[in-house]
Design a protein around this motif. Structure first.
Motif, PDB file in Angstrom:
ATOM      1  N   ASP A 450     -12.178  13.146   7.340  1.00  0.00           N
ATOM      2  CA  ASP A 450     -11.216  12.607   6.388  1.00  0.00           C
ATOM      3  C   ASP A 450     -10.169  11.951   6.688  1.00  0.00           C
ATOM      4  O   ASP A 450      -9.545  10.792   6.434  1.00  0.00           O
ATOM      5  N   ARG A 451      -9.509  12.610   7.836  1.00  0.00           N
ATOM      6  CA  ARG A 451      -8.111  12.170   8.157  1.00  0.00           C
ATOM      7  C   ARG A 451      -8.264  10.840   9.139  1.00  0.00           C
ATOM      8  O   ARG A 451      -7.311  10.017   8.917  1.00  0.00           O
ATOM      9  N   ARG A 452      -9.321  10.684   9.935  1.00  0.00           N
ATOM     10  CA  ARG A 452      -9.313   9.724  10.842  1.00  0.00           C
ATOM     11  C   ARG A 452      -9.727   8.231   9.972  1.00  0.00           C
ATOM     12  O   ARG A 452      -9.655   7.230  10.109  1.00  0.00           O
ATOM     13  N   ILE A 453     -10.775   8.811   8.893  1.00  0.00           N
ATOM     14  CA  ILE A 453     -11.288   7.680   8.127  1.00  0.00           C
ATOM     15  C   ILE A 453      -9.985   7.033   7.339  1.00  0.00           C
ATOM     16  O   ILE A 453      -9.796   5.839   7.131  1.00  0.00           O
ATOM     17  N   THR A 454      -8.957   7.892   6.840  1.00  0.00           N
ATOM     18  CA  THR A 454      -8.055   7.401   6.109  1.00  0.00           C
ATOM     19  C   THR A 454      -6.946   6.896   7.036  1.00  0.00           C
ATOM     20  O   THR A 454      -6.433   5.634   6.741  1.00  0.00           O
ATOM     21  N   ALA A 455      -6.802   6.784   8.362  1.00  0.00           N
ATOM     22  CA  ALA A 455      -5.828   6.638   9.323  1.00  0.00           C
ATOM     23  C   ALA A 455      -6.772   4.950   9.639  1.00  0.00           C
ATOM     24  O   ALA A 455      -6.063   4.149   9.683  1.00  0.00           O
ATOM     25  N   LEU A 456      -7.965   4.989   9.641  1.00  0.00           N
ATOM     26  CA  LEU A 456      -8.640   3.655   9.933  1.00  0.00           C
ATOM     27  C   LEU A 456      -8.440   2.702   8.722  1.00  0.00           C
ATOM     28  O   LEU A 456      -8.238   1.384   8.651  1.00  0.00           O
ATOM     29  N   GLY A 457      -8.443   3.353   7.676  1.00  0.00           N
ATOM     30  CA  GLY A 457      -8.049   2.608   6.289  1.00  0.00           C
ATOM     31  C   GLY A 457      -6.787   1.785   5.947  1.00  0.00           C
ATOM     32  O   GLY A 457      -6.640   0.939   5.298  1.00  0.00           O
ATOM     33  N   GLN A 458      -5.760   2.391   7.157  1.00  0.00           N
ATOM     34  CA  GLN A 458      -4.602   2.008   6.955  1.00  0.00           C
ATOM     35  C   GLN A 458      -4.518   0.600   7.940  1.00  0.00           C
ATOM     36  O   GLN A 458      -3.592  -0.257   7.687  1.00  0.00           O
ATOM     37  N   LEU A 459      -5.253   0.409   8.791  1.00  0.00           N
ATOM     38  CA  LEU A 459      -5.222  -0.940   9.691  1.00  0.00           C
ATOM     39  C   LEU A 459      -5.336  -2.076   8.959  1.00  0.00           C
ATOM     40  O   LEU A 459      -4.578  -2.929   9.513  1.00  0.00           O
ATOM     41  N   PRO A 460      -6.265  -2.360   8.047  1.00  0.00           N
ATOM     42  CA  PRO A 460      -6.190  -3.682   7.397  1.00  0.00           C
ATOM     43  C   PRO A 460      -4.853  -4.243   6.828  1.00  0.00           C
ATOM     44  O   PRO A 460      -4.363  -5.342   6.905  1.00  0.00           O
ATOM     45  N   GLY A 461      -4.098  -2.994   6.122  1.00  0.00           N
ATOM     46  CA  GLY A 461      -2.789  -3.385   5.873  1.00  0.00           C
ATOM     47  C   GLY A 461      -1.903  -4.031   6.706  1.00  0.00           C
ATOM     48  O   GLY A 461      -1.199  -4.635   6.662  1.00  0.00           O
ATOM     49  N   LEU A 462      -1.969  -3.259   7.851  1.00  0.00           N
ATOM     50  CA  LEU A 462      -1.056  -3.440   9.080  1.00  0.00           C
ATOM     51  C   LEU A 462      -1.250  -4.574   9.746  1.00  0.00           C
ATOM     52  O   LEU A 462      -0.522  -5.186  10.254  1.00  0.00           O
ATOM     53  N   LEU A 463      -2.722  -4.948   9.990  1.00  0.00           N
ATOM     54  CA  LEU A 463      -3.101  -6.073  10.758  1.00  0.00           C
ATOM     55  C   LEU A 463      -3.215  -7.482   9.963  1.00  0.00           C
ATOM     56  O   LEU A 463      -3.149  -8.291  10.464  1.00  0.00           O
ATOM     57  N   LEU A 464      -3.794  -7.058   8.647  1.00  0.00           N
ATOM     58  CA  LEU A 464      -4.435  -8.331   8.108  1.00  0.00           C
ATOM     59  C   LEU A 464      -3.412  -8.462   6.786  1.00  0.00           C
ATOM     60  O   LEU A 464      -3.543  -9.814   6.277  1.00  0.00           O
ATOM     61  N   GLY A 465      -2.592  -7.615   6.565  1.00  0.00           N
ATOM     62  CA  GLY A 465      -1.721  -7.798   5.515  1.00  0.00           C
ATOM     63  C   GLY A 465      -2.398  -7.543   4.160  1.00  0.00           C
ATOM     64  O   GLY A 465      -2.031  -8.096   3.080  1.00  0.00           O
ATOM     65  N   HIS A 466      -3.448  -6.940   4.028  1.00  0.00           N
ATOM     66  CA  HIS A 466      -4.261  -6.643   2.932  1.00  0.00           C
ATOM     67  C   HIS A 466      -4.190  -5.206   2.443  1.00  0.00           C
ATOM     68  O   HIS A 466      -3.970  -4.210   3.379  1.00  0.00           O
TER      69      HIS A 466
END
Length: 466
Positions: A450-466
């Motif tokens: 769950d923690r790695r899935i949550t971390a992965l889910g943060q990346l679109p916001g950081l990289l794509l602005g979504h």
């Protein structure tokens, strides 16, 4: 050898990439696939279920399986590197920060959870037994330069099962694959020489080239077939290249598997241009299907230096590798004395026992299944990201290569990700030319809890602005 369901899955996946079936279209029925592919109903269902788990298709009651992803979502990253003139190497300082955080293969390097795998338990027992068997003043003596004979014998047998015949006396034990690559480059190059590498390619090789004051020519490499041999041939016609470092089996970062035709053409070019080939074979053992033969198995001119280790297939903490030095073998033995002096006897003896009793083979079977499942979950998660993305789908190795829109700057996103406790591996680390700023390597070496899935889910916001 691949199981039948894996072969069928690969065939279907290739069809999706080639848009044989487009978004919303129905795949051939289970009955049709059974008849045309010569497999059982259970085999077809297993393959389709695996594609469904990746989010590529969906099952509709009484209707069959339908394509659910846009074709753009399953296309491999583009091969965009340009062959430029040889240049000195300067490794991005960000590489040191990634390594300092032990984050080369984990978004959350501080997360140490989960049970110890059975293979590592068996390994620790074998190492413990080897240590207890040490007698008298054994600890007062150095290991032979080539390494423990029993371990080299086991490595010889392991290579034979992959279609490569190598004698124990043709192998030398090293302190990991990076050390083996270092020895290989020192043996066949001098300061100022030009070395060809894959682009994007392994940043560890770039670091070695920098330290040895060698120049680099970056050869375009795709995430599906590896180094562009045509581009290499053109480079050989322009510059006096002394060596080529290549990973034919599941090269990082894209996970490509070089076809046999390209391998043979590479060796022909090596003969024509008196080129030393340095094969980084570190990922081959974690193929999801049949383990490919090494490039070295095709070598008839004794000019391929094979380098490998247990760090990717077994344990990063086990700093044991090996090198088959070809015509440079004696020089490499001398260089090992200069750079390492000797390897740990008890570690080598423990690994030899671990291989001899079948524990290593059993570990690899479990590891391959686990990694394939982790890759599937990662790829499915990435396909759900917004925007236009391209993702490699390797059949082995530890990572995927993610290409994002041109506007993305993965280097600029690194500090912001750190503030959220996530460590990314930006694309420019895999080149010296400043390319791949909109790319990212993401590893599936660890379970997607769950923690790695949550971390992965943060990346679109950081990289794509979504």
């Amino acid at each position: 050898m691949d199981y039948r369901y894996q072969q069928l899955e690969s065939w279907l996946l290739q069809g999706l990439r080639e848009q044989r079936w487009r978004l919303g279209e129905r795949l051939p029925s289970i009955r049709t696939l059974c008849q045309t592919q010569g497999v059982s109903k259970a085999t077809v269902q297993h393959a389709l279920q695996r594609l469904e788990a990746q989010g590529l298709v969906e099952a509709r009651p009484k209707a069959g399986y339908f394509v659910t992803l846009q074709p753009k979502m399953i296309r491999a990253p583009r091969n965009r590197a340009q062959v430029e003139a040889p240049r000195p190497v300067t490794v991005n300082e960000l590489f040191l920060d990634v390594m300092r955080r032990s984050a080369a293969f984990d978004l959350l390097p501080d997360l140490h959870a989960g049970e110890v795998p059975p293979g590592i338990v068996a390994l620790n027992r074998a190492l413990g037994r080897a240590l207890r068997r040490q007698k008298g003043d054994d600890h007062q003596y150095y290991d032979a330069p080539a390494g423990d004979p029993a371990l080299r014998e086991q490595l010889s047998l392991h290579a034979a099962r992959r279609g490569w015949t190598v004698l124990p006396e043709q192998l030398c034990i090293t302190s990991g694959c990076q050390h083996a690559l270092f020895l290989a480059l020192m043996a066949c190059c001098r300061r100022g020489d030009i070395v060809a590498v894959e682009s994007p390619g392994f940043y560890g090789v770039l670091q070695l080239l920098e330290q040895l004051e060698l120049q680099v020519v970056e050869v375009p490499s795709s995430s599906e077939q590896g180094m562009d041999i045509g581009a290499l041939e053109a480079a050989l016609g322009r510059w006096d290249i002394k060596a080529c470092v290549v990973s034919p089996a599941f090269a990082t970062p894209g996970g490509a598997l070089m076809p046999e035709g390209a391998r043979k053409r590479l060796l022909a070019l090596a003969d024509q241009h008196d080129l030393a080939i340095i094969e980084d074979d570190i990922y081959a053992d974690i193929a999801f299907g049949q383990v490919p033969d090494p490039l070295k198995a095709l070598d008839r001119s004794d000019r391929v230096i094979l380098c490998s280790s247990f760090s990717k297939s077994l344990s990063r903490d086990l700093r044991l590798g090996w090198i088959a030095g070809a015509r440079w073998h004696q020089k490499i033995l001398h260089l090992k004395l200069v750079t390492q002096l000797a390897s740990s006897r008890y570690q080598q003896q423990g690994i030899a026992e671990f291989m001899q009793d079948g524990s290593y083979a059993a570990h690899l079977r479990r590891q391959r299944n686990a990694l394939r499942t982790q890759r599937d979950r990662l790829v499915a998660s990435l396909h759900a990201w917004p925007g236009e993305i391209r993702v490699s789908t390797p059949q082995g190795g530890l990572a995927v290569w993610l290409e994002l829109p041109e506007s993305v700057d993965s280097l600029a996103a690194y500090p912001a990700a750190l503030q959220q406790g996530v460590v990314i591996t930006p694309g420019p680390l895999f080149s010296v030319s400043g390319q791949f700023r909109n790319c990212l390597r993401i590893s599936y070496a660890h379970p997607w809890d769950d923690r790695r899935i949550t971390a992965l889910g943060q990346l679109p916001g950081l990289l794509l602005g979504h």
